[in-house]
Structure formats: structure tokens, C-alpha cells
Design a protein around this motif. Structure first.
Motif: not given
Length: 414
Positions: A257-277
Motif C-alpha cells: 500500500g506504500v505509494r512512494n516507490e523509494k519507500a516501498r523498495k526500502y521496506l522490501i529490501d530491509m532485513r526481516k525484523k521480529q517485533p520486540v515484546a
């Protein structure tokens, strides 16, 4: 002739008795200075109330600043609520056509939430709950009026020693009208970065919602709980890193749903993170507070509760009462028609003058009756206040007894 003079003096006396501006306020001390002007603490001799008088200088020097000031004073008139700072009155300028400064009288608050958090490491769970309740109650009122604050942060939450909070500084706020595309991203600066919702960090969506304010309140509440800012990002990218370090990587649906291409790519390329409790991150807090905080800080704005839903959370059992949580009527398009047209300084001056007269009903009546007059001149206390502000500036900021205050705490126009 002497009789005529007496009549004239009586008329002037009646004017100042009614509008109370000649001798109404006894100025005590300067409590704040900035690029906008000066703020003084004063006593309203009619009521005994302590007030803050804010002199805003040269408001028409830049059209954008003048519109921001107009927007703020208009919104504060329309949003009357116990948890939103109140303008008591605005001084009538001597002339409707050529004034440059305005004097705004606010209720005086002792501090702000930033200073409260900084100075108190012993806030109780009851403090935490009462603070969040007041902030959400103000949000419910604003959002039902279709107003987005857009710059909520601890410094914009005024505070008193009795734990009363009031939201201030509506200079960046906007009204979202249902019949116009005003919820599309406004192009100017939005929100101090540390309290900025993730959808604003990368222009994620085609439009935004009141959920941006809910996120900010979540960040502020986390700071109340721990005494430290939750996401003190040094840049937009760093901000997103800190957010995802706590919440984990956003879902594929959210990223799509991210419309900004750079932001979308940044999130896709980001290493997978697990949430902190959250129970670990906020280990010493009320479990119900933690659960609500996690909802307020949902990465996807669709997953955040409205202010009204948050107020109904079990966390507020025993405190929340629907009758103490009023909604507002939506603000009329007519009040903000100036937002949709190109404005000259003279146009803005006329609208601001009209706003000032809202605090002086008889003068407003006269003004509406004489609208075609070339210029309206009224007796005004502004000259007197200019001298008093100048005297204080030259004499260390003091005149008579000093109020027991530590911090400047009135709405800012920075």
C-alpha cells in the motif's frame, strides 16, 4: 460644552468597562521569548485569574506565517474543550487596516509535558492513565470536528501541577472537509520527526487519516511511561529503522500500500525484523497500558483505534465516562474558505481582524453594521501594552511580583 465632554468621558469609561482592556491586565513578568515575539504572565484584575499574554510581532511580514496564525486562532475559537488550551480574548488593535502585531490572552499553564517528564521520575500508574485519558479525550473532540493536529509532541501538551493537560499549538493543524480532497498529503512540513507516523516518513499512502495523531499520542504515552523518547530518529530513514526495530517488519499487505516507490523498495529490501515484546520493553508498566499502547502504535494506520475506541479500552475502566467525552460538530467549510484561494496580506489582515472581534461582541456588531466604512478606529489598550512589553524587555523581564513558574508554556508559533 463641559456637559458634552462629560458625556464623552462617560462613553469612553463605559467602553473600557465593557471591554476591559485599558487597565484589566497587570503584567508580572516575561515568561517566554522567540522569533514570534514575547509572552508575559499577567493577572486579569477583573477575575483574579493568571493569564499569559502573547505578543506576536509583524504577523504580515510573510503570508505563510500570517495564514498559520489565522488558522491557529480560528481553530482555538472553534475547538472549545477542557483539554484544549483556550484563548480568553485578543486585544482590539487601534485600527482595522494597518495593525502589525496582535496580543492574544491565553489561560496560563504552569509547564508542559516535556518538562513534566524531564523533571519527574516518580510518575505513578494513575498519572500515566490520567494523562493518556485527557490526551485521547481532546483527540476525540478534534477528530469529530475533522481537525488533524499534525504536530503532537510533549512540548505541545501544556500541564499544571494538578495533572491537568491541554493540547496547544494548532499552527500546523488542518481541517479535512468531506466533500474536498483535503486529506491528500498537504505539502508543507508535518510533525516533529520523533512523533511522526510511519506513513508520513515515506509518503506511504495517497491520503492520510486521523490515525497520524493517534500514533503521535502513542509515542508521547510511551515517553510518559519510560521517561525517554521512544523513536528519537536522526533522519527519516533512521526513524523507520527505530520503528521497525520495535514493531518488526511491516506485512506484505502494508508494504504493497506504500505509494512512494523509494519507500516501498526500502521496506522490501530491509532485513526481516521480529517485533520486540512490549511487555519486555515496558516491563514496569500496567499490562493494560501496554496492551493499549501496542494498538496505538500499529504500523498500519488502519489497525490503530480511533480516539473514541481507545477511550472505551478496559485500561480506562473506572475513569472513563462517555458524558465527559464530548464529540464536536464538524467545522464548516465556510470558516476555512481562505485555505482554497490565493490570499494577499490585506485579505488575511481583514480576516484576522474579524476573528479578533469575535471576542468583542459589541464591536463585532458595530463592525458588521459599518463594513463599508473606509477604516474603523477604536479606543485600544494596545499602545499601553507596547510600552509595558518594551519596559519589561529593557528591565530584565520583571515588573512587580514574579509568578511561581519555571517554564514558558503557552502555544508557540515558531
Amino acid at each position: 460644552m463641559l456637559q458634552n465632554q462629560r458625556k464623552k468621558n462617560t462613553k469612553e469609561l463605559d467602553f473600557f468597562t465593557e471591554y476591559g482592556e485599558a487597565n484589566r491586565y497587570k503584567i508580572l513578568e516575561i515568561i517566554g521569548k522567540g522569533s514570534y515575539g514575547v509572552v508575559c504572565a499577567a493577572i486579569d484584575t477583573h477575575t483574579g485569574e493568571k493569564v499569559a499574554i502573547k505578543k506576536i510581532n509583524n504577523i504580515f511580514e510573510h503570508v505563510s506565517d500570517a495564514i498559520r496564525i489565522l488558522r491557529e486562532i480560528k481553530l482555538l475559537r472553534l475547538l472549545r474543550h477542557p483539554d484544549i488550551v483556550e484563548i480568553r480574548r485578543i486585544m482590539v488593535p487601534p485600527s482595522s487596516r494597518d495593525f502589525k502585531d496582535i496580543y492574544v490572552v491565553f489561560e496560563l499553564m504552569e509547564s508542559d509535558l516535556h518538562q513534566v517528564i524531564k523533571a519527574n521520575d516518580d510518575l505513578t500508574r494513575e498519572h500515566h492513565r490520567f494523562f493518556l485519558y485527557q490526551m485521547l479525550r481532546a483527540l476525540k473532540f478534534m477528530h469529530t470536528a475533522n481537525v488533524y493536529h499534525r504536530d503532537l509532541k510533549p512540548k505541545n501538551i501544556l500541564a499544571n501541577a494538578n495533572c491537568k493537560l491541554k493540547i496547544c499549538d494548532f499552527g500546523l493543524a488542518r481541517v479535512a472537509f468531506n466533500d474536498t480532497p483535503t486529506t491528500v498529503f498537504w505539502t508543507d512540513y508535518i510533525a516533529t520527526r520523533w512523533y511522526r507516523a510511519p506513513e508520513l516518513c515515506g509518503s506511504f499512502l495517497s491520503k492520510y487519516t486521523p490515525a497520524i495523531d493517534i500514533w503521535s499520542i502513542g509515542c508521547i504515552f510511551a515517553e510518559v511511561l519510560t521517561g525517554k523518547p521512544l523513536f528519537p530518529g536522526k533522519s527519516v530513514v533512521h526513524q523507520l529503522d527505530l520503528i521497525t526495530d520495535l514493531l518488526g517488519s511491516p506485512s506484505t499487505d502494508t508494504i504493497s500500500g506504500v505509494r512512494n516507490e523509494k519507500a516501498r523498495k526500502y521496506l522490501i529490501d530491509m532485513r526481516k525484523k521480529q517485533p520486540v515484546a512490549f511487555a519486555e520493553k515496558f516491563a514496569n508498566s500496567d499490562p493494560l497500558a501496554i496492551r493499549l499502547l501496542q494498538k496505538l502504535l500499529a504500523f498500519d494506520p488502519k489497525d490503530r483505534p480511533t480516539a473514541e475506541q481507545a477511550l472505551a479500552d478496559p485500561y480506562f475502566n473506572g475513569l472513563a465516562k462517555v458524558e465527559r467525552e464530548p464529540s464536536s460538530q464538524p467545522i464548516s467549510n465556510d470558516e476555512f474558505s481562505f485555505e482554497s484561494r490565493k490570499m494577499k496580506k490585506e485579505d488575511i489582515r481583514a480576516i484576522i481582524y474579524r476573528e479578533i472581534l469575535e471576542y468583542h461582541p459589541q464591536l463585532l456588531k458595530d463592525y458588521m453594521a459599518q463594513k463599508e466604512s473606509t477604516n474603523l478606529l477604536y479606543p485600544s489598550a494596545v499602545g499601553q501594552f507596547k510600552k509595558q512589553f518594551a519596559y519589561l524587555a529593557d528591565n530584565g523581564g520583571k515588573s512587580g511580583p514574579v509568578t511561581d513558574r519555571k517554564h514558558a508554556s503557552v502555544p508557540r508559533v515558531e
